[in-house]
Write an enzyme that holds these catalytic residues in place. Sequence first.
Site, PDB file in Angstrom:
ATOM      1  N   ARG A 106      40.265  33.834  18.033  1.00 51.83           N
ATOM      2  CA  ARG A 106      39.864  35.021  17.262  1.00 51.83           C
ATOM      3  C   ARG A 106      40.098  36.308  18.049  1.00 51.83           C
ATOM      4  O   ARG A 106      40.586  37.302  17.523  1.00 51.83           O
ATOM      5  CB  ARG A 106      38.388  34.885  16.869  1.00 51.83           C
ATOM      6  CG  ARG A 106      37.940  35.818  15.759  1.00 51.83           C
ATOM      7  CD  ARG A 106      36.481  35.602  15.418  1.00 51.83           C
ATOM      8  NE  ARG A 106      35.687  35.344  16.604  1.00 51.83           N
ATOM      9  CZ  ARG A 106      35.285  36.296  17.448  1.00 51.83           C
ATOM     10  NH1 ARG A 106      35.573  37.541  17.221  1.00 51.83           N
ATOM     11  NH2 ARG A 106      34.586  35.979  18.510  1.00 51.83           N
ATOM     12  N   TYR A 145      32.988  11.761  30.886  1.00 51.77           N
ATOM     13  CA  TYR A 145      33.595  12.898  31.594  1.00 51.77           C
ATOM     14  C   TYR A 145      35.122  12.799  31.562  1.00 51.77           C
ATOM     15  O   TYR A 145      35.795  13.734  31.151  1.00 51.77           O
ATOM     16  CB  TYR A 145      33.079  12.900  33.028  1.00 51.77           C
ATOM     17  CG  TYR A 145      33.555  14.051  33.887  1.00 51.77           C
ATOM     18  CD1 TYR A 145      32.998  15.322  33.755  1.00 51.77           C
ATOM     19  CD2 TYR A 145      34.540  13.866  34.854  1.00 51.77           C
ATOM     20  CE1 TYR A 145      33.412  16.375  34.567  1.00 51.77           C
ATOM     21  CE2 TYR A 145      34.958  14.919  35.675  1.00 51.77           C
ATOM     22  CZ  TYR A 145      34.395  16.168  35.524  1.00 51.77           C
ATOM     23  OH  TYR A 145      34.803  17.208  36.329  1.00 51.77           O
TER      24      TYR A 145
HETATM   25  P1  NAD Z   1      28.634  22.738  38.439  1.00 55.69           P
HETATM   26  O1  NAD Z   1      27.846  21.628  37.844  1.00 55.69           O
HETATM   27  O2  NAD Z   1      28.074  23.455  39.623  1.00 55.69           O
HETATM   28  O3  NAD Z   1      28.983  23.834  37.347  1.00 55.69           O
HETATM   29  C1  NAD Z   1      29.031  23.594  35.967  1.00 55.69           C
HETATM   30  C2  NAD Z   1      28.334  24.748  35.254  1.00 55.69           C
HETATM   31  O4  NAD Z   1      28.447  24.577  33.841  1.00 55.69           O
HETATM   32  C3  NAD Z   1      26.827  24.801  35.570  1.00 55.69           C
HETATM   33  O5  NAD Z   1      26.451  26.128  35.856  1.00 55.69           O
HETATM   34  C4  NAD Z   1      26.173  24.282  34.285  1.00 55.69           C
HETATM   35  O6  NAD Z   1      24.859  24.772  34.102  1.00 55.69           O
HETATM   36  C5  NAD Z   1      27.160  24.777  33.245  1.00 55.69           C
HETATM   37  N1  NAD Z   1      27.146  24.012  31.981  1.00 55.69           N
HETATM   38  C6  NAD Z   1      27.174  22.659  31.830  1.00 55.69           C
HETATM   39  N2  NAD Z   1      27.175  22.341  30.527  1.00 55.69           N
HETATM   40  C7  NAD Z   1      27.149  23.516  29.838  1.00 55.69           C
HETATM   41  C8  NAD Z   1      27.115  23.838  28.449  1.00 55.69           C
HETATM   42  N3  NAD Z   1      27.115  22.883  27.512  1.00 55.69           N
HETATM   43  N4  NAD Z   1      27.074  25.152  28.096  1.00 55.69           N
HETATM   44  C9  NAD Z   1      27.059  26.126  29.039  1.00 55.69           C
HETATM   45  N5  NAD Z   1      27.079  25.876  30.363  1.00 55.69           N
HETATM   46  C10 NAD Z   1      27.126  24.580  30.751  1.00 55.69           C
HETATM   47  O7  NAD Z   1      30.071  22.129  38.804  1.00 55.69           O
HETATM   48  P2  NAD Z   1      31.370  22.792  39.447  1.00 55.69           P
HETATM   49  O8  NAD Z   1      31.793  21.942  40.559  1.00 55.69           O
HETATM   50  O9  NAD Z   1      31.182  24.241  39.651  1.00 55.69           O
HETATM   51  O10 NAD Z   1      32.419  22.557  38.271  1.00 55.69           O
HETATM   52  C11 NAD Z   1      32.882  23.604  37.416  1.00 55.69           C
HETATM   53  C12 NAD Z   1      33.987  23.068  36.515  1.00 55.69           C
HETATM   54  O11 NAD Z   1      35.088  22.630  37.304  1.00 55.69           O
HETATM   55  C13 NAD Z   1      33.569  21.886  35.640  1.00 55.69           C
HETATM   56  O12 NAD Z   1      34.159  22.016  34.368  1.00 55.69           O
HETATM   57  C14 NAD Z   1      34.150  20.689  36.368  1.00 55.69           C
HETATM   58  O13 NAD Z   1      34.432  19.643  35.484  1.00 55.69           O
HETATM   59  C15 NAD Z   1      35.410  21.296  36.969  1.00 55.69           C
HETATM   60  N6  NAD Z   1      35.811  20.524  38.168  1.00 55.69           N
HETATM   61  C16 NAD Z   1      35.166  20.679  39.353  1.00 55.69           C
HETATM   62  C17 NAD Z   1      35.549  19.909  40.445  1.00 55.69           C
HETATM   63  C18 NAD Z   1      34.890  20.043  41.787  1.00 55.69           C
HETATM   64  O14 NAD Z   1      35.218  19.252  42.679  1.00 55.69           O
HETATM   65  N7  NAD Z   1      34.021  20.981  42.040  1.00 55.69           N
HETATM   66  C19 NAD Z   1      36.598  18.978  40.310  1.00 55.69           C
HETATM   67  C20 NAD Z   1      37.206  18.839  39.071  1.00 55.69           C
HETATM   68  C21 NAD Z   1      36.830  19.632  38.005  1.00 55.69           C
END
Ligand code: NAD
Length: 314
Positions: A106, A145
């Site tokens: 949008r 996941y």
């Molecule tokens: P994290 O858990 O610290 O951060 C995730 C954030 O998303 C949190 O602040 C959580 O409160 C928020 N969240 C979860 N569900 C939500 C929803 N339905 N609505 C709104 N907010 C929501 O993890 P991270 O390591 O910072 O990961 C961030 C992203 O990067 C994720 O999507 C994760 O899958 C991806 N990722 C991270 C890694 C890693 O090694 N850190 C590796 C692969 C992918």
Amino acid sequence: MMKRILITGGAGFLGSHLCERLLFEDNDIVCLDNFFTGNKDNVAHLLRNPHFELIRHDIVNLVYLEVDEIYNLACPASPVHYQFNPIKTIKTNVMGVINVLGIAKRAKAKILQASTSEVYGDPDVHPQNESYWGRVNPIGIRSCYDEGKRAAECLMMDYRRQNGVNTKIARIFNTYGPRMALNDGRVVSNFIIQALQNKNITVYGDGSHTRSFCYVDDMVHGLISMMNSADEFYGPVNLGNPCEFTILQLAQTVIKLTKSNSEIEFHPLPADDPTQRKPDITLAQKKLGWEPKVILEEGLIHTIEYFRNILKKA
Ligand code: NAD
Ligand code: UDP
């Protein structure tokens, strides 16, 4: 001109670093989070900046926002947290991603999806490159996941083909650093906290399985480079550090750097735990001119320092 950038999951580990960096680069930041695994403390230092806004919202529900760019990071990333409510995890990756793509469509915003090395599952190709389709168990305890993130990639591509949305996919490999939650449960923060408290280090399995660990500053730089790359390059692109370590090596390094008295304790390996993981980053090097700079010991030293301070306050 100043860009307005939405970061979903912006109060989480990676998201808070991204908010900070993009704010510092003179953008207007909308940080949206439901605080499931994220924490207001991660962005408290940004709240006084008039170009930073914090919204409590769950992406599974509709939201209307006018923005130029979106980094979609909302999703718990640690196995402990994404398995806590697996149905919610897949809802976040399907219904949530459809809602965020709706904003992009949008508002004609460019959107980057934080995908994961988990789309490769327990890989039989090593190192993993982007053309490998993966080996994921569709019915296991990690599939909420893994399959969720695969469905999110599918949605990105279909919104691009069907609706002309400017999408980008980055496949993030294990990333660590300051602001991982104390109860995060992922290996680097677990080992550091255990070592600092002289508790036993919990190695799952015999410790011979591998991961490749990327420091958060390198990852944030990679994500921004991907967002800013030419529109014709939409990925998926692997982002991660190709230096591979066994989990036992990680445990020994953490013990050495913290000068801890901790001993290693072996626990059963959780189901479907990938035995090896290492990114092939040739594509990122070629298309983004990006590669990680921070070696494991250096990144661990910064992270240990962070947890030392947090544990003192706790
Ligand atoms: P994290 O858990 O610290 O951060 C995730 C954030 O998303 C949190 O602040 C959580 O409160 C928020 N969240 C979860 N569900 C939500 C929803 N339905 N609505 C709104 N907010 C929501 O993890 P991270 O390591 O910072 O990961 C961030 C992203 O990067 C994720 O999507 C994760 O899958 C991806 N990722 C991270 C890694 C890693 O090694 N850190 C590796 C692969 C992918
Ligand atoms: N792991 C471990 N001890 C812990 C936490 C994790 O040995 O306290 C192992 C886990 O079994 C996996 C690896 O470390 O093989 C990385 O786990 P993490 O949860 O950090 O991320 P994953 O890459 O599995 O999503």
